[in-house]
Design a protein around this motif. Structure first.
Motif, PDB file in Angstrom:
ATOM      1  N   THR A  65     -22.148  10.002  -7.152  1.00 22.90           N
ATOM      2  CA  THR A  65     -21.275  11.103  -6.724  1.00 22.90           C
ATOM      3  C   THR A  65     -19.893  10.575  -6.355  1.00 22.90           C
ATOM      4  O   THR A  65     -18.871  11.157  -6.742  1.00 22.90           O
ATOM      5  N   TYR A  66     -19.858   9.468  -5.611  1.00 17.93           N
ATOM      6  CA  TYR A  66     -18.564   8.872  -5.266  1.00 17.93           C
ATOM      7  C   TYR A  66     -17.837   8.402  -6.521  1.00 17.93           C
ATOM      8  O   TYR A  66     -16.613   8.545  -6.631  1.00 17.93           O
ATOM      9  N   GLY A  67     -18.554   7.863  -7.489  1.00 18.47           N
ATOM     10  CA  GLY A  67     -17.934   7.429  -8.738  1.00 18.47           C
ATOM     11  C   GLY A  67     -17.281   8.589  -9.480  1.00 18.47           C
ATOM     12  O   GLY A  67     -16.152   8.468  -9.971  1.00 18.47           O
ATOM     13  N   LEU A  68     -17.971   9.726  -9.558  1.00 22.65           N
ATOM     14  CA  LEU A  68     -17.389  10.914 -10.207  1.00 22.65           C
ATOM     15  C   LEU A  68     -16.171  11.421  -9.440  1.00 22.65           C
ATOM     16  O   LEU A  68     -15.160  11.799 -10.037  1.00 22.65           O
ATOM     17  N   ALA A  69     -16.261  11.421  -8.128  1.00 23.10           N
ATOM     18  CA  ALA A  69     -15.134  11.881  -7.311  1.00 23.10           C
ATOM     19  C   ALA A  69     -13.941  10.942  -7.461  1.00 23.10           C
ATOM     20  O   ALA A  69     -12.787  11.403  -7.531  1.00 23.10           O
ATOM     21  N   LEU A  70     -14.187   9.640  -7.547  1.00 21.01           N
ATOM     22  CA  LEU A  70     -13.096   8.684  -7.755  1.00 21.01           C
ATOM     23  C   LEU A  70     -12.435   8.888  -9.113  1.00 21.01           C
ATOM     24  O   LEU A  70     -11.205   8.771  -9.241  1.00 21.01           O
ATOM     25  N   SER A  71     -13.227   9.236 -10.115  1.00 24.74           N
ATOM     26  CA  SER A  71     -12.655   9.533 -11.436  1.00 24.74           C
ATOM     27  C   SER A  71     -11.769  10.775 -11.382  1.00 24.74           C
ATOM     28  O   SER A  71     -10.692  10.809 -11.980  1.00 24.74           O
ATOM     29  N   SER A  72     -12.200  11.797 -10.663  1.00 24.87           N
ATOM     30  CA  SER A  72     -11.380  13.004 -10.500  1.00 24.87           C
ATOM     31  C   SER A  72     -10.089  12.691  -9.753  1.00 24.87           C
ATOM     32  O   SER A  72      -9.019  13.197 -10.102  1.00 24.87           O
ATOM     33  N   TYR A  73     -10.199  11.870  -8.719  1.00 21.49           N
ATOM     34  CA  TYR A  73      -9.019  11.431  -7.959  1.00 21.49           C
ATOM     35  C   TYR A  73      -8.042  10.722  -8.898  1.00 21.49           C
ATOM     36  O   TYR A  73      -6.834  10.975  -8.862  1.00 21.49           O
ATOM     37  N   PHE A  74      -8.563   9.853  -9.745  1.00 19.55           N
ATOM     38  CA  PHE A  74      -7.711   9.111 -10.684  1.00 19.55           C
ATOM     39  C   PHE A  74      -7.026  10.048 -11.670  1.00 19.55           C
ATOM     40  O   PHE A  74      -5.846   9.881 -11.988  1.00 19.55           O
ATOM     41  N   ILE A  75      -7.743  11.046 -12.169  1.00 14.27           N
ATOM     42  CA  ILE A  75      -7.154  11.999 -13.125  1.00 14.27           C
ATOM     43  C   ILE A  75      -5.970  12.718 -12.489  1.00 14.27           C
ATOM     44  O   ILE A  75      -4.935  12.913 -13.136  1.00 14.27           O
ATOM     45  N   ASP A  76      -6.089  13.090 -11.225  1.00 19.02           N
ATOM     46  CA  ASP A  76      -4.999  13.796 -10.543  1.00 19.02           C
ATOM     47  C   ASP A  76      -3.841  12.880 -10.184  1.00 19.02           C
ATOM     48  O   ASP A  76      -2.679  13.276 -10.257  1.00 19.02           O
ATOM     49  N   ASN A  77      -4.114  11.644  -9.777  1.00 16.39           N
ATOM     50  CA  ASN A  77      -3.092  10.778  -9.173  1.00 16.39           C
ATOM     51  C   ASN A  77      -2.715   9.556 -10.001  1.00 16.39           C
ATOM     52  O   ASN A  77      -1.798   8.825  -9.635  1.00 16.39           O
ATOM     53  N   LEU A  78      -3.439   9.295 -11.075  1.00 14.47           N
ATOM     54  CA  LEU A  78      -3.216   8.152 -11.959  1.00 14.47           C
ATOM     55  C   LEU A  78      -3.400   6.801 -11.260  1.00 14.47           C
ATOM     56  O   LEU A  78      -2.957   5.774 -11.765  1.00 14.47           O
ATOM     57  N   ILE A  79      -3.995   6.806 -10.088  1.00 13.76           N
ATOM     58  CA  ILE A  79      -4.390   5.586  -9.372  1.00 13.76           C
ATOM     59  C   ILE A  79      -5.696   5.899  -8.629  1.00 13.76           C
ATOM     60  O   ILE A  79      -6.014   7.061  -8.354  1.00 13.76           O
ATOM     61  N   TYR A  80      -6.411   4.846  -8.300  1.00 16.11           N
ATOM     62  CA  TYR A  80      -7.585   4.996  -7.435  1.00 16.11           C
ATOM     63  C   TYR A  80      -7.141   4.788  -5.997  1.00 16.11           C
ATOM     64  O   TYR A  80      -6.099   4.162  -5.748  1.00 16.11           O
ATOM     65  N   PRO A  81      -7.897   5.297  -5.036  1.00 13.18           N
ATOM     66  CA  PRO A  81      -7.518   5.032  -3.639  1.00 13.18           C
ATOM     67  C   PRO A  81      -7.482   3.528  -3.383  1.00 13.18           C
ATOM     68  O   PRO A  81      -8.283   2.771  -3.936  1.00 13.18           O
TER      69      PRO A  81
END
Length: 157
Positions: A65-81
Protein backbone atom coordinates in the motif's frame (compact mmCIF):
# COMPACT_ATOMS: atom_id res chain seq x y z
CA UNK A 1 -47.09 -51.30 54.95
CA UNK A 2 -44.67 -52.30 52.22
CA UNK A 3 -47.02 -50.92 49.60
CA UNK A 4 -47.08 -47.59 51.42
CA UNK A 5 -43.28 -47.43 51.46
CA UNK A 6 -43.06 -48.31 47.78
CA UNK A 7 -45.71 -45.75 46.89
CA UNK A 8 -43.97 -43.11 48.99
CA UNK A 9 -40.62 -43.86 47.29
CA UNK A 10 -42.19 -43.68 43.81
CA UNK A 11 -43.90 -40.41 44.72
CA UNK A 12 -40.62 -38.95 46.05
CA UNK A 13 -38.77 -39.93 42.84
CA UNK A 14 -41.43 -38.47 40.58
CA UNK A 15 -41.47 -35.21 42.61
CA UNK A 16 -37.67 -34.85 42.51
CA UNK A 17 -37.59 -35.46 38.75
CA UNK A 18 -40.41 -33.00 38.10
CA UNK A 19 -38.79 -30.36 40.34
CA UNK A 20 -35.50 -30.56 38.43
CA UNK A 21 -33.58 -32.26 41.23
CA UNK A 22 -32.44 -35.03 38.94
CA UNK A 23 -29.36 -33.84 37.09
CA UNK A 24 -25.69 -34.28 36.50
CA UNK A 25 -23.46 -35.59 39.18
CA UNK A 26 -20.33 -33.77 40.26
CA UNK A 27 -18.13 -36.29 38.44
CA UNK A 28 -20.09 -35.89 35.20
CA UNK A 29 -19.69 -32.12 35.46
CA UNK A 30 -15.92 -32.46 35.96
CA UNK A 31 -15.66 -34.74 32.91
CA UNK A 32 -17.51 -32.21 30.73
CA UNK A 33 -15.34 -29.35 31.98
CA UNK A 34 -12.18 -31.37 31.28
CA UNK A 35 -13.31 -32.14 27.72
CA UNK A 36 -14.14 -28.48 27.05
CA UNK A 37 -10.73 -27.37 28.39
CA UNK A 38 -8.89 -29.91 26.23
CA UNK A 39 -10.76 -28.80 23.10
CA UNK A 40 -10.22 -25.11 23.89
CA UNK A 41 -6.50 -25.64 24.45
CA UNK A 42 -6.11 -27.54 21.20
CA UNK A 43 -7.96 -24.93 19.15
CA UNK A 44 -6.02 -22.10 20.82
CA UNK A 45 -2.69 -23.76 20.08
CA UNK A 46 -3.59 -24.25 16.42
CA UNK A 47 -4.90 -20.68 16.06
CA UNK A 48 -1.74 -19.25 17.62
CA UNK A 49 0.32 -20.51 14.68
CA UNK A 50 -1.87 -18.58 12.26
CA UNK A 51 -1.48 -15.30 14.14
CA UNK A 52 2.19 -15.02 13.15
CA UNK A 53 1.36 -15.81 9.54
CA UNK A 54 -1.38 -13.16 9.57
CA UNK A 55 1.06 -10.56 10.90
CA UNK A 56 3.53 -11.28 8.10
CA UNK A 57 0.79 -11.00 5.46
CA UNK A 58 -0.48 -7.78 7.04
CA UNK A 59 3.01 -6.25 7.00
CA UNK A 60 3.47 -7.21 3.33
CA UNK A 61 0.09 -5.70 2.46
CA UNK A 62 0.90 -2.45 4.27
CA UNK A 63 4.25 -2.22 2.48
CA UNK A 64 2.53 -2.71 -0.89
CA UNK A 65 0.00 0.00 0.00
CA UNK A 66 2.82 2.40 0.85
CA UNK A 67 4.53 1.50 -2.43
CA UNK A 68 1.40 2.37 -4.44
CA UNK A 69 0.96 5.61 -2.51
CA UNK A 70 4.61 6.54 -3.12
CA UNK A 71 4.08 5.96 -6.84
CA UNK A 72 1.05 8.28 -6.79
CA UNK A 73 3.10 10.87 -4.90
CA UNK A 74 5.81 10.61 -7.57
CA UNK A 75 3.29 11.04 -10.42
CA UNK A 76 2.04 14.29 -8.86
CA UNK A 77 5.40 15.73 -7.75
CA UNK A 78 8.01 14.07 -10.00
CA UNK A 79 10.04 13.21 -6.87
CA UNK A 80 9.65 10.77 -4.00
CA UNK A 81 9.46 12.08 -0.44
CA UNK A 82 12.89 12.67 1.07
CA UNK A 83 14.00 10.20 3.69
CA UNK A 84 13.65 12.92 6.37
CA UNK A 85 10.04 13.50 5.29
CA UNK A 86 9.34 9.79 5.55
CA UNK A 87 6.03 8.04 4.98
CA UNK A 88 4.30 10.89 6.82
CA UNK A 89 4.57 12.84 3.51
CA UNK A 90 1.90 10.53 2.15
CA UNK A 91 -0.56 11.73 4.78
CA UNK A 92 0.22 15.44 5.13
CA UNK A 93 2.10 17.90 2.94
CA UNK A 94 5.75 18.04 3.99
CA UNK A 95 7.21 21.21 5.52
CA UNK A 96 10.81 20.10 4.98
CA UNK A 97 12.75 20.57 1.75
CA UNK A 98 12.09 19.56 -0.92
CA UNK A 99 8.54 20.86 -0.46
CA UNK A 100 6.35 19.33 -3.18
CA UNK A 101 4.57 21.95 -5.29
CA UNK A 102 1.87 19.65 -6.68
CA UNK A 103 1.08 17.68 -3.51
CA UNK A 104 -2.43 16.31 -4.02
CA UNK A 105 -2.79 14.05 -0.99
CA UNK A 106 -3.40 12.47 1.27
CA UNK A 107 -2.20 9.44 -0.65
CA UNK A 108 -3.16 6.97 2.07
CA UNK A 109 -6.37 6.53 4.07
CA UNK A 110 -4.85 7.10 7.52
CA UNK A 111 -1.63 8.24 9.13
CA UNK A 112 1.29 5.84 8.69
CA UNK A 113 1.20 3.16 11.34
CA UNK A 114 3.66 0.82 12.95
CA UNK A 115 4.12 -2.66 11.57
CA UNK A 116 2.04 -5.50 13.08
CA UNK A 117 4.70 -6.00 15.80
CA UNK A 118 4.59 -2.34 16.89
CA UNK A 119 7.86 -1.31 15.21
CA UNK A 120 8.02 1.60 12.74
CA UNK A 121 8.25 0.85 9.03
CA UNK A 122 11.60 1.84 7.55
CA UNK A 123 11.59 4.19 4.54
CA UNK A 124 14.81 4.64 2.58
CA UNK A 125 15.61 6.81 -0.42
CA UNK A 126 17.16 5.56 -2.64
CA UNK A 127 16.37 1.89 -2.25
CA UNK A 128 18.70 -1.05 -2.85
CA UNK A 129 19.70 -2.33 -6.30
CA UNK A 130 18.99 1.00 -8.01
CA UNK A 131 15.36 1.16 -6.84
CA UNK A 132 14.00 4.66 -6.14
CA UNK A 133 12.79 3.78 -2.61
CA UNK A 134 12.50 0.98 -0.08
CA UNK A 135 9.88 0.28 2.56
CA UNK A 136 10.56 -2.50 5.02
CA UNK A 137 9.70 -4.05 8.34
CA UNK A 138 12.35 -5.77 10.43
CA UNK A 139 9.84 -8.36 11.64
CA UNK A 140 9.02 -9.42 15.18
CA UNK A 141 12.43 -8.67 16.68
CA UNK A 142 12.70 -5.19 15.12
CA UNK A 143 16.29 -5.89 14.06
CA UNK A 144 17.77 -6.34 10.56
CA UNK A 145 18.00 -9.93 9.35
CA UNK A 146 16.53 -12.89 11.12
CA UNK A 147 14.54 -15.97 10.24
CA UNK A 148 10.92 -17.00 10.63
CA UNK A 149 8.92 -14.30 12.44
CA UNK A 150 12.08 -12.21 12.82
CA UNK A 151 12.75 -12.13 9.06
CA UNK A 152 12.68 -8.79 7.26
CA UNK A 153 9.76 -8.00 4.96
CA UNK A 154 10.57 -5.53 2.18
CA UNK A 155 9.08 -3.78 -0.82
CA UNK A 156 11.66 -5.24 -3.22
CA UNK A 157 11.20 -8.93 -2.45
Amino acid sequence: MINNRENAEKERRSKSESNGWAGWTFVETLVVIAIVMILTGTVGFIAFRYIDQARRVSAQTQIETYGLALSSYFIDNLIYPAQDQGLEALWSKPNLDPIPQNWNGPYIDRQPESDPWGNPFIYEVPGPNGLPFAVLSYGADGLPGGEGNDADISSWE
